[in-house]
Design an enzyme around this catalytic site. Structure first.
Site: not given
Ligand SMILES: *[C@@H]1O[C@H](CO)[C@@H](O)[C@H](O)[C@H]1NC(C)=O
Ligand SMILES: *[C@@H]1O[C@H](CO)[C@@H](O)[C@H](O)[C@H]1NC(C)=O
Ligand SMILES: *[C@@H]1O[C@H](CO)[C@@H](O)[C@H](O)[C@H]1NC(C)=O
Ligand SMILES: *[C@@H]1O[C@H](CO)[C@@H](O)[C@H](O)[C@H]1NC(C)=O
Ligand SMILES: *[C@@H]1O[C@H](CO)[C@@H](O)[C@H](O)[C@H]1NC(C)=O
Length: 439
Positions: A265-267
């Protein structure tokens, strides 16, 4: 005297209540409470201490994963929410309940606990939402003093949705809107159609021991989204998704995230903020003891050009990174649009953001990026004890554009000369790069 469960006949109960009401002058609420204990109600309500327990099975839910149990859930909620004393809605273990979109409306008369022991699954077919608000599945609004726990599973069955997904509506598996005093704990969320859990306009939220899981390739499956909310803590949770692990947007303040691990994912992101000239204020956010593994970003602040407001008093501390593509990033030129965004002078101002004890590896050379507005440069950015090496063995670098701040202790990659207002207590070490090579 109060517990009438042992009464042998309906008549005795009524006689007792009439007597009780007339002689003791009971309030209407308490009379209702007595009524709940009549044999008439026994099939839907048991009692533990002073709490009424309503099982969805008592309202006709089948729990076979095939028959639609939506109405049973609605009915159980309506009765529990209007119960004059604390109540529990039980979703029994071992069963799988298929439920469509549900409006869990508050405020409730007393505290309600939802015990999710079993599994709740969404309809596979996105067509179920035709003509309905596509954003909502389990929608809680205006609810105060709600607890949801039990260790069960909430499965959004997102697969079909991801493959059909064309329009960008933010479908949320569980939404809490205008909530106050919410406890959400011991739950597993799987494969949401898009966002897993969203808090909007909420106050006093405690989320803990959550497991969120969706494939790395699933689009827009943010795990936890916090918007226009205050006093929210998210702790002790494991998250693996295709989009943001945690995102904090809108007018949010006093947010704490602690002991959360994010995989793929994107953090963790503050923003995006300021889209379409929005005014947005985010402050007093503490993100600590988090680990990020193979995420696209690590700790991020992102704003659109043309917005207004601010992001300030943000602390990121004790973060462990493993092969994160952009471990630390402040981006004031965020543009998630098919055409490029025009340069604008107004901006959401960014100041007093600290990154302390951030360690681990970066998948890209540029481990730190501060790309700030020309009209309102980022200021009071602090880097303390930051050590980000390259996961492929090369060097790492830092990029700065209109960003100023200070460093303290060891900082690697080496700070841009333009960044540093002051260096505090730069300890003499045998060279930062060799420090990393030897560890
Ligand atoms: C951190 O969270 C995990 C669950 O993700 C839990 O097992 C662990 O005990 C927590 N650690 C602390 C110090 O609370
Ligand atoms: C933030 O609050 C202000 C009012 O203080 C409102 O005008 C603005 O639309 C809100 N912004 C967002 C993103 O919710
Ligand atoms: C910066 O933010 C922190 C909270 O993260 C706060 O304690 C501190 O007072 C702020 N510093 C300034 C100068 O406003
Ligand atoms: C690190 O991530 C990159 C891109 O996400 C990937 O190509 C690479 O194989 C990963 N390296 C390691 C050591 O896991
Ligand atoms: C915006 O400004 C940057 C730097 O000043 C410049 O490189 C870029 O071309 C500009 N973009 C547009 C769309 O005008």
């Amino acid at each position: 005297m109060r517990n009438l469960r042992g009464s042998s006949s309906l008549k005795r109960c009524f006689v007792f209540i009439v007597w009780w009401t007339l002689c003791a002058g009971l309030a209407k609420g308490e009379l209702l409470e007595e009524l709940f204990q009549l044999p008439l109600f026994q099939h839907i309500s048991a009692q533990i201490g002073r709490k009424h327990v309503f099982s969805v099975d008592g309202f006709g839910a089948k729990g076979d994963g095939i028959i639609d149990d939506t109405q049973a859930f609605r009915d159980a909620w309506r009765v529990a929410c209007s119960s004059p004393s604390q109540s529990i809605v039980e979703i029994p273990t071992g069963n799988t309940y298929l439920v469509g979109p549900i409006d869990f409306a508050g405020p409730c008369i007393s505290k309600v606990t939802l015990k999710v022991y079993g599994s709740i699954v969404a309809p596979k077919d996105p067509g179920i939402w035709d003509g309905l608000n596509p954003r909502k599945w389990l929608y809680f609004h205006s609810v105060k003093h709600l607890t949801i726990d039990g260790g069960g599973v909430i499965n959004g069955m997102g697969e079909e949705w991801w493959s059909r997904h064309a329009v960008k509506v933010q479908r949320q598996a569980i939404t809490f809107h205008k909530c106050n005093n919410l406890n959400l704990r011991n739950l597993a969320m799987l494969d949401s159609q898009q966002m897993h859990i969203a808090f909007t306009n909420c106050e006093e939220v405690r989320a803990s021991n959550l497991k969120v899981n969706a494939p790395a390739s699933s689009p827009n499956t943010d795990a936890i989204h916090i918007s226009s909310s205050t006093e929210v803590t998210v702790i002790n949770s494991m998250i693996s998704t295709g989009d943001d692990c945690i995102s904090i947007v809108g007018n949010s303040s006093n947010i704490e995230v602690r002991n959360v691990s994010c995989i793929a994912g994107h953090g963790i992101s503050i923003g995006s903020l300021g889209r379409a000239h929005a005014l947005s204020k985010v402050e007093h956010v503490l993100i600590q003891k988090v680990s990020l593994s193979h995420t696209k970003n690590g700790l991020r602040v992102k704003t659109w050009q043309g917005g207004s407001g601010y992001v300030q008093h943000i602390k990121f501390q004790f973060a462990q990174m493993e092969n994160v593509s952009r471990p630390i990033i402040i981006d004031q030129y965020y543009c998630d649009s098919s055409h490029s965004c025009a340069n604008q002078t107004s901006a959401v101002r960014v100041k007093n953001i600290s990154f302390t004890h951030i360690k681990g590896s970066s998948a890209t050379e540029e481990a730190i990026r501060f790309s700030c507005s020309e009209s309102f440069p980022c200021k009071e950015i602090e880097l303390e004890d930051v050590q980000l090496s390259s996961s492929s063995g090369g060097i790492t670098t830092m990029f700065c554009w209109n960003a100023r701040g200070s460093t303290e202790g060891r900082v690697y990659p080496l700070p841009c000369p333009s960044f540093v207002d002051s260096v505090i207590e730069q300890k003499s070490i045998p060279g930062v790069i060799s420090y990393w090579k030897s560890s």
